[in-house]
Every structure is written in C-alpha cells, then in structure tokens.
Design an enzyme around this catalytic site. Structure first.
Site, short mmCIF file in Angstrom:
data_model
loop_
_atom_site.label_atom_id
_atom_site.label_comp_id
_atom_site.label_asym_id
_atom_site.label_seq_id
_atom_site.Cartn_x
_atom_site.Cartn_y
_atom_site.Cartn_z
N CYS A 2 0.72 -0.87 -0.13
CA CYS A 2 0.19 -0.02 -0.48
C CYS A 2 1.03 0.81 -0.19
O CYS A 2 2.47 1.14 0.45
CB CYS A 2 -0.71 -0.32 1.12
SG CYS A 2 -1.62 -1.60 1.48
N ARG A 27 4.64 0.34 -6.72
CA ARG A 27 4.62 -0.43 -5.25
C ARG A 27 3.91 -1.33 -5.94
O ARG A 27 3.60 -2.77 -4.54
CB ARG A 27 3.84 -0.18 -4.04
CG ARG A 27 5.05 1.52 -3.58
CD ARG A 27 5.04 2.30 -2.36
NE ARG A 27 4.94 1.55 -1.52
CZ ARG A 27 5.51 1.23 -0.55
NH1 ARG A 27 7.42 1.78 -0.27
NH2 ARG A 27 6.09 0.38 0.74
N TRP A 85 -2.67 -2.49 -1.91
CA TRP A 85 -2.65 -3.98 -1.68
C TRP A 85 -3.38 -4.89 -0.72
O TRP A 85 -3.12 -4.79 0.24
CB TRP A 85 -0.97 -3.55 -1.51
CG TRP A 85 -0.78 -5.32 -2.55
CD1 TRP A 85 -0.19 -5.25 -3.81
CD2 TRP A 85 -0.20 -6.48 -2.01
NE1 TRP A 85 -0.18 -6.52 -3.72
CE2 TRP A 85 0.14 -7.39 -2.48
CE3 TRP A 85 -0.63 -7.15 -0.08
CZ2 TRP A 85 0.68 -8.46 -2.21
CZ3 TRP A 85 0.13 -7.93 -0.08
CH2 TRP A 85 1.27 -8.82 -0.40
N ASN A 111 -1.45 1.93 6.16
CA ASN A 111 -0.28 0.85 5.76
C ASN A 111 -0.01 -0.28 6.65
O ASN A 111 0.42 -0.21 8.06
CB ASN A 111 0.76 1.55 5.08
CG ASN A 111 0.49 2.13 3.96
OD1 ASN A 111 -0.50 2.44 3.01
ND2 ASN A 111 1.54 2.75 3.05
N GLY A 112 -0.03 -1.58 6.12
CA GLY A 112 0.19 -2.45 7.30
C GLY A 112 -0.24 -3.07 7.94
O GLY A 112 -2.13 -3.11 6.92
N GLU A 499 19.56 -16.48 -8.46
CA GLU A 499 18.13 -14.86 -8.72
C GLU A 499 17.96 -14.94 -10.45
O GLU A 499 17.18 -14.16 -10.66
CB GLU A 499 19.39 -14.11 -8.64
CG GLU A 499 19.09 -12.35 -9.02
CD GLU A 499 17.90 -12.19 -8.93
OE1 GLU A 499 17.45 -12.75 -7.64
OE2 GLU A 499 17.52 -10.66 -9.11
N LYS A 503 14.03 -13.84 -11.51
CA LYS A 503 13.37 -12.80 -12.15
C LYS A 503 12.74 -13.14 -13.64
O LYS A 503 11.89 -12.67 -13.65
CB LYS A 503 14.85 -12.38 -12.98
CG LYS A 503 16.14 -11.14 -12.47
CD LYS A 503 15.51 -9.69 -12.25
CE LYS A 503 14.27 -9.93 -10.56
NZ LYS A 503 15.28 -9.58 -9.72
N GLU A 506 9.11 -14.30 -11.80
CA GLU A 506 8.25 -12.51 -11.25
C GLU A 506 7.84 -11.77 -11.87
O GLU A 506 6.80 -11.51 -12.21
CB GLU A 506 9.00 -11.93 -9.85
CG GLU A 506 9.99 -11.50 -10.31
CD GLU A 506 11.70 -10.79 -9.10
OE1 GLU A 506 10.16 -10.49 -8.68
OE2 GLU A 506 12.08 -10.33 -9.08
N HIS A 522 20.37 -35.68 -10.78
CA HIS A 522 19.97 -36.07 -9.71
C HIS A 522 18.31 -36.88 -9.68
O HIS A 522 17.31 -37.12 -8.58
CB HIS A 522 20.46 -35.88 -8.49
CG HIS A 522 21.69 -36.64 -8.97
ND1 HIS A 522 22.37 -37.62 -8.43
CD2 HIS A 522 23.20 -35.29 -8.60
CE1 HIS A 522 24.03 -37.48 -8.65
NE2 HIS A 522 24.16 -36.37 -8.55
N LYS A 623 6.88 -3.92 -4.14
CA LYS A 623 7.68 -3.90 -4.24
C LYS A 623 8.74 -3.75 -2.98
O LYS A 623 10.03 -4.17 -2.30
CB LYS A 623 8.15 -2.18 -4.56
CG LYS A 623 9.79 -1.51 -4.61
CD LYS A 623 9.58 -2.60 -5.58
CE LYS A 623 11.97 -1.87 -5.85
NZ LYS A 623 12.79 -2.58 -6.45
#
Ligand code: AGP
Length: 628
Positions: A2, A27, A85, A111-112, A499, A503, A506, A522, A623
């Site tokens: 948010c 965000r 969000w 927010n939160g 990484e 990438k 996402e 394996h 974000k």
C-alpha cells in the site's frame, strides 16, 4: 504494497494527492482513493476506484475525482490518498481507503496490518459502531471516533489513545473535518516520510511521492506522531508525548530518477543504470595512498573482527540471492564460515549465534518485515548486526547497529536489478575488507582486486551494447513458448542462476528452476522434454569447474534441451555444444555474478515483454513486503 500520501496547505490538494499516488504506483496495488475536506460545503469528499487491467489506475481516479468536482476548484486545505494492496478483505471499492467513521467526520488511510483488529472490532460493534468494510483498518477509524469524543475534540490525544490500542504494523494519515488545516500521521514498523514545502507540509509512505515538492525530509520513529500544518510547520512527538525536532535528511536523487526518461519501462532503465550504480558503490571505498579498503561506518574493531567465529546472512528474495553469492565471496577471501538464511526462517531455526557472530541483513528497501524481525532477534543475542540497504532512513537503519548503503538510488520496478548489482559490489568489497583486516590479503592484492572491480562498469556497458543485447533477445525469443526453464551453474554460477530464475518467474510468470549443474542428473533432468526443447540456461564461464560444466551441458543437450550458454569471450569450445551463446568479458570467477546477472536480467525482461507482461508491476507482487 500500500501507499500513502497526505498533505495540507494552500496548493491544489487533489492534484498533489493524485500526483503523489502516481509516483507510488510502482509499489503494486489493486485500488486507490483520496479524501479531502471541502471547506465550502463543510464535509469530507471521498473518491475511490478499483484497478482495471486496461486503464492507468491514477488516471481513472483523476477522472472520477474531476467528475465529482474534486479538483483544483475545490476549497480544500488538507487531504489524504492511498493505493491499496489487499490483505484483509478482497479488492473492492468498499475495502479501498480512505475509510470514514460513522458520522463522516474522520477519514483514515492505513498501510500495514492491525493484528488485534478482530478483538477491537467485536468491542466497537458492541458499542454500536457500524462497520462498512472487511478491512482491519476500519477499527482505527471507529477507535478515533470514540476517543475524539472522549478527549473533547483533542485530535492528537485521540490519535494517541487509538494508537495505544493497536498492535501490528501501521502507517496512518488522519483527516478530521473539525481540523481543516491539519493532518495527523503516525507509524509503527511501516515507513513514513515527511517534509515541508513552499505551500505547506506533506507526508508519504515512500519518497517518490514527495520528492517533487521537497528533498529535505524527516522520518518518524516507531509510535511517534506528527502534526502537519498548512503553513508548513510540522510538530513531531515521541511515544511519551515529548515534542522533538527531527533530523532532516537531504535526498540526493531527483524526480527524473523516478520517471522513465524515454525507456519503455523502469526495469530496462534500471538495468541500463547499472554501470553508474556499480561505479557509485565502488567510489570512496579504497584509499589509494594507504592501499586499503575503508568501511569506517562499521562498528567493528580489529579485535572484534579477529574474534568473529561465524557469519550469518539473512535476507529475502533477490537480496537472499545476493547473500548466497556473498557467502562464496566471504568464505573465499576472509575464510570465515558463512550461513545464509531466508529471513522468514531465521528466527525459527534456533541459530547458533553469540557475541562473536556477525549478522549481515541485506534488504534493498530496508522495510521487509521478515528481515526486520530477524534483525531484532539477532540483536537480542548480542551479535554484531549490520544492514546492507539502499534506502536511507528506512526501518532497518534504526534496527541494525550500522547500515552500509549501496548506491543504487531509487529503484521503481518491482523486480530488483540495479539494487542487486549494487549489493553484490558492496558485499564483494566487504569480503575483501574482512580479509584485509584479518591480514589474509596483502596491500598489493587488495589493490589489484579493487582495480579489477573498477573495470566492471565498462564491462557492464559492453553487455548493454546492441550486439550483446541482440544475442540475449535472440535466445529469449526462442524460449518464449516454453513451459519451464532450467538454470544451471556451479559455485557462484549456481547462485547466479537462482536470481536468474527468480527474475524470469516474477516478471514473465513462466516456471523456472535453478540448481547446481551437478545436481540436475539426480532428478530434475526428467523435466527436459525433447519435443518442447526445454530451455536450459547454463552459466558456463571460465572457472575451476568449467570442464564439469561442459559435461553437464552435454547431459542436458543429449536429452533434447535447448541450451543458452553464458560463456567467456574467446571460448571456442562451447559454441559447438549449445544453441545460443551470450559472450561475457573475462572477469575473476568470484565477481562474475555481477556481469552474468546483467545478461539474465535482460533475458527475463525480454521474455516478459514478448509475452506482453506488465514488466514493472508484475501480478501479485509488491516492491516492499512489509508484512510477515
Ligand atoms: C526482487 O525482484 C523481488 N521483488 C523480491 O524478491 C525482493 O528482493 C524481496 O522481497 C526482498 O526485498 P528487500 O530487498 O527490499 O528486503
């Protein structure tokens, strides 16, 4: 996550709120809204909208606000705005913020997560308050309503009493009809930045929303409270109610950095900023005269460093991958044992940690809840706890003993790119610094390593040149219709692959998996489908395990994989074995993730673009992840 914007003053308040929210779009959010006090009509005016896939959210909100007369013509001196969000309650207009009290006198954005909202709601319902949403936030408004009446119209006191009831994380901006030239803000474990500007005062959950108005900003401590006035005055109070003068921080970057500047998306812009970011992060770390690396901000004496028995690295997502790579760096250079833990697990796995442990918390945003909790736990054990972050004034800077800042500047795209590279550079320097302080590297060697790292910006430039980018695009286009992609490497190459796979997942939503090349036989090799030509991205740079890597490439090739190799310039052997090659300049193996990652970022982005994805704001992601 948010976003919040709040302002009061003589400016065009709706426009300021909407512009601020537009700068928080990156965000990630599902709905947005604003509330202002209409002084002429003597009432709160609210407009909210749900995100639509085919429209820019803030443009939609701007149109809706204008249609309702919430524009420059309105007589308003205070307003609050929010991008939501969803956590509690589905994305809907009813759940979107701002929320109002029963009488329509108070508006709040939050927010939160209010963790004790269920109990508070039950009590407030019992007392006769009427809830209109499924959010945890709404308890805040009804508490404010209750305490405002009890405190005889003292808004600050009612906020204090409300906050005392709340557990969990929150940043709150509060507007009250009876105080048309004032906004009250407060926070706990959720960021909030404040500043004064020419026409008033302004607060937001993130700097890009206010950077166009002021670059001199302050940050509130947990459970502090600030009163913003329309004349630009800001009063800050600590949790005991004592007035204090906050520190002012000057933001170095400007509004252009929070805009695309001609690039089609922020991610590409940020990938192309990497040569500069690497240079900035290297700058000032080497004293050429003394031939020594310098980390003056580290709170570690030579005796402390000599006594370190173990290093723990805690982080999430991309920062965790930086930690995996840093493990190789620190173990190689400083010969210290390093354990890397995802921050959400650290607290629960009973880590072996004491006063001779160095804990390094890596977080781009400095606000990741899991990482903050890990840091709090580590501090309780007496360990040395340092943070590696990109954001001055972020929560982690108050929680860790010391913060080492990477110099990536604001990163807008949800997918971390330049902040990751900056982390790798800083952590390589830190590994060398520890080795230097432990007497494991001569001045000549330190100087040589540092000079090699100074070549990185030019080497990254070469990877961003047209020829190299075209090679990446050709390889990416051949993988667009794959069901899954595998990334294999050895040593730091394997860590780089983690990484690379993240990438791709996402931003393209393709399934991807990274593993050590030696492990593929394996089990995971079963995923290779000769009919599909399953893409296998192989980080096969010159290294001690190069020959083994070639053998692993042959294994997957023999089973019908389409192999994309990242290889060192001049390697003639590999072209025979693979379908696509992207050439990288020769660099020391231990820092090769810094160059190889640039190629993997471009690879992921190009696939995502070909698939028509929203590269900067991928679905379901935010974000900074401020909830555990
Ligand atoms: C990065 O591309 C991701 N969006 C995500 O994994 C991120 O790295 C993670 O949430 C940790 O964030 P932090 O570095 O801000 O703590």
């Amino acid at each position: 996550m948010c976003g919040i914007v709040a302002c009061c003053g003589s400016d065009n308040i709706p426009q300021l709120l909407l512009n601020g929210l537009a700068h928080l779009e990156y965000r990630g959010y599902d709905s947005a809204g604003i509330a202002v006090i209409d002084n002429e009509e003597g009432r709160l005016r609210v407009v909210k909208r749900l995100r639509q896939s085919d429209r820019g959210m803030i443009d939609l909100l701007r149109e809706a606000a204008a249609a309702e007369g919430i524009d420059e013509a309105i007589s308003a001196r205070a307003g609050i705005g929010h991008t939501r969000w969803a956590t509690h309650g589905a994305p809907s207009v009813a759940n979107a913020h701002p929320h109002l009290d029963c009488e329509g006198r108070i508006a709040v954005v939050h927010n939160g997560i209010i963790e004790n909202h269920a109990r508070l709601k039950a009590e407030l319902v019992e007392e006769g308050h009427c809830f209109k949403s499924q959010t945890d936030t709404e308890v805040v408004i009804h508490l404010l309503e209750k305490y405002y009446d009890q405190a005889d119209g003292d808004l600050v006191e009612s906020v204090r009493r409300t906050v005392a009831q709340l557990s969990g994380s929150f940043a709150l901006a509060i507007l009250h009809l009876g105080h048309p030239d004032t906004i009250v803000v407060t926070r706990n474990d959720s960021p909030l930045v404040l500043g004064s500007y020419e026409y008033g005062s302004i607060a937001a959950s993130d700097t890009p929303a206010i950077i166009g108005y002021t670059r001199d900003v302050s940050y509130l401590g947990n459970r502090d409270l600030a009163v913003l006035h329309g004349d630009g005055q800001i009063e800050c109070y600590d949790p005991a109610g004592e007035l204090y003068v906050p520190n002012i921080y000057h933001i170095e970057w400007d509004i252009e950095e929070a805009e695309k500047g001609g690039y089609p998306d922020f991610m590409l812009k940020e990938i192309f900023e990497q040569p500069q970011v690497v240079q900035n992060t290297l700058a000032g770390r080497f004293d050429a005269q003394a031939q020594r690396l310098q980390f003056d901000e580290l709170p570690l004496s030579p005796a402390d460093i000599a006594a370190i028995e173990r290093v723990y690295i805690v982080a999430c997502g991309t920062s965790y991958h930086a930690g995996l790579i840093a493990k190789n760096m620190i173990e190689n250079a400083a010969r210290l044992p390093v354990e890397v833990q995802v921050a959400s697990e650290f607290r629960y796995h009973n880590p072996i940690i004491n006063g001779n442990t160095l804990v390094i918390a890596i977080t781009q945003s400095g606000e990741t809840a899991d990482t903050l909790e890990a840091v709090r736990m580590a501090r309780q054990t007496g360990a040395h706890v340092i943070a590696v972050t990109n954001v001055v004034g972020s929560r982690i800077t108050a929680e860790a003993q010391t913060s080492l800042f990477v110099k990536a500047n604001i990163e807008i795209a949800v997918a971390a790119t330049k902040s990751f590279l900056a982390q790798l550079v800083l952590l390589s320097l830190l590994a060398l610094y520890l080795a230097q302080e432990l007497g494991l590297l001569t001045k000549r060697k330190i100087s040589k390593y540092y000079n090699e790292m100074c070549q990185l910006p030019a080497q990254i430039e070469s990877l961003l040149a047209e020829e190299s980018v075209s090679a990446v695009k050709a390889a990416a286009e051949a993988c667009v219709h794959a069901h899954t992609a595998l990334f294999i490497g050895r040593g730091v190459g394997a860590s780089t692959c983690y990484e690379g796979a993240l990438k791709l997942k996402e931003i393209s939503y393709l399934h991807a998996e990274a593993l050590s090349a030696g492990e593929i036989k394996h089990g995971t090799i079963a995923l290779i489908d000769p009919d599909q030509g399953t893409p296998v991205v192989a980080v096969a740079l010159q290294s001690a395990t190069y020959d083994k890597m070639l053998a692993n490439i042959q294994e997957v090739k023999a089973r019908g994989a389409r192999v994309i190799a990242l290889a060192t310039e001049g390697d003639e052997q590999i072209t025979e074995l693979v379908d696509h090659v992207v050439w990288l300049p020769p660099v020391r193996e231990i820092i090769s993730p810094i160059t190889a990652s640039v190629v993997l970022q471009l690879f992921a982005r190009h696939i995502a673009v070909c698939l028509g994805r929203d590269v900067d704001q991928p679905r379901n992601l935010a974000k900074s992840v401020t909830v555990e």
